[in-house]
Design a protein around this motif. Structure first.
Motif, PDB file in Angstrom:
ATOM      1  N   GLN A 100       0.871  -1.166   0.000  1.00 15.58           N
ATOM      2  CA  GLN A 100       0.000   0.000   0.000  1.00 15.58           C
ATOM      3  C   GLN A 100       0.910   1.219   0.000  1.00 15.58           C
ATOM      4  O   GLN A 100       1.977   1.215   0.628  1.00 15.58           O
ATOM      5  N   ALA A 101       0.516   2.245  -0.766  1.00 15.86           N
ATOM      6  CA  ALA A 101       1.309   3.465  -0.854  1.00 15.86           C
ATOM      7  C   ALA A 101       0.353   4.632  -1.071  1.00 15.86           C
ATOM      8  O   ALA A 101      -0.813   4.439  -1.433  1.00 15.86           O
ATOM      9  N   ALA A 102       0.861   5.823  -0.862  1.00 17.36           N
ATOM     10  CA  ALA A 102       0.044   7.017  -1.092  1.00 17.36           C
ATOM     11  C   ALA A 102      -0.506   6.988  -2.516  1.00 17.36           C
ATOM     12  O   ALA A 102       0.205   6.631  -3.459  1.00 17.36           O
ATOM     13  N   CYS A 103      -1.773   7.344  -2.667  1.00 18.09           N
ATOM     14  CA  CYS A 103      -2.412   7.292  -3.978  1.00 18.09           C
ATOM     15  C   CYS A 103      -1.881   8.363  -4.927  1.00 18.09           C
ATOM     16  O   CYS A 103      -1.843   8.155  -6.132  1.00 18.09           O
ATOM     17  N   GLY A 104      -1.455   9.506  -4.396  1.00 19.46           N
ATOM     18  CA  GLY A 104      -0.975  10.599  -5.240  1.00 19.46           C
ATOM     19  C   GLY A 104      -2.132  11.337  -5.887  1.00 19.46           C
ATOM     20  O   GLY A 104      -3.286  10.899  -5.847  1.00 19.46           O
ATOM     21  N   THR A 105      -1.841  12.454  -6.480  1.00 21.33           N
ATOM     22  CA  THR A 105      -2.899  13.262  -7.096  1.00 21.33           C
ATOM     23  C   THR A 105      -3.267  12.765  -8.478  1.00 21.33           C
ATOM     24  O   THR A 105      -4.364  13.001  -8.958  1.00 21.33           O
ATOM     25  N   THR A 106      -2.350  12.051  -9.153  1.00 25.88           N
ATOM     26  CA  THR A 106      -2.619  11.493 -10.477  1.00 25.88           C
ATOM     27  C   THR A 106      -2.358   9.991 -10.441  1.00 25.88           C
ATOM     28  O   THR A 106      -1.251   9.571 -10.089  1.00 25.88           O
ATOM     29  N   PRO A 107      -3.359   9.168 -10.780  1.00 21.74           N
ATOM     30  CA  PRO A 107      -3.141   7.717 -10.794  1.00 21.74           C
ATOM     31  C   PRO A 107      -2.003   7.344 -11.748  1.00 21.74           C
ATOM     32  O   PRO A 107      -1.809   7.988 -12.772  1.00 21.74           O
TER      33      PRO A 107
END
Length: 118
Positions: A100-107
């Motif tokens: 699991q990791a930060a989703c970020g602003t852009t996939p």
């Protein structure tokens, strides 16, 4: 409905290992059960950020929210942490490890999955 890994399988055994059954929950979240092992996708509570297969349970580390990202792809967000299911280091090779990791602003390609019927 199943979840396909974002890579091509090499043989029938690999295909079975890559297929996941989506189990809908009453609150809109889902659980993912492996077609081959019968175990569920879970975030390990003892190994930071690692995603494992484990005997199915109903705690937050076994539950995922689906977020559509366009073009038939979606991010799978761990209910207990709000982090995305991600291929470690963007590795698309056979045997790649999930975390699991930060989703970020852009996939990105390493945290989007195709949801397919069948």
């Amino acid at each position: 409905v199943g979840v396909d890994r974002p890579r091509r399988a090499r043989d029938d055994h690999q295909i079975a290992l890559q297929k996941w059954t989506v189990i809908p929950k009453a609150d809109g979240r889902i659980q993912l059960k492996n077609a081959s092992s019968g175990a569920c996708l879970a975030v390990s509570l003892s190994k930071t950020n690692k995603v494992i297969q484990y005997t199915c349970g109903d705690t937050g580390n076994f539950l995922w929210t689906v977020k559509d990202t366009a073009g038939g792809f979606a991010q799978l967000i761990a209910s207990h942490s709000g982090m995305c299911l991600t291929l470690t280091n963007g590795n698309l090779a056979d045997g790649a490890i999930f975390e699991q990791a930060a989703c970020g602003t852009t996939p990105s390609n390493n945290n989007q999955f195709a949801l397919r019927a069948g």
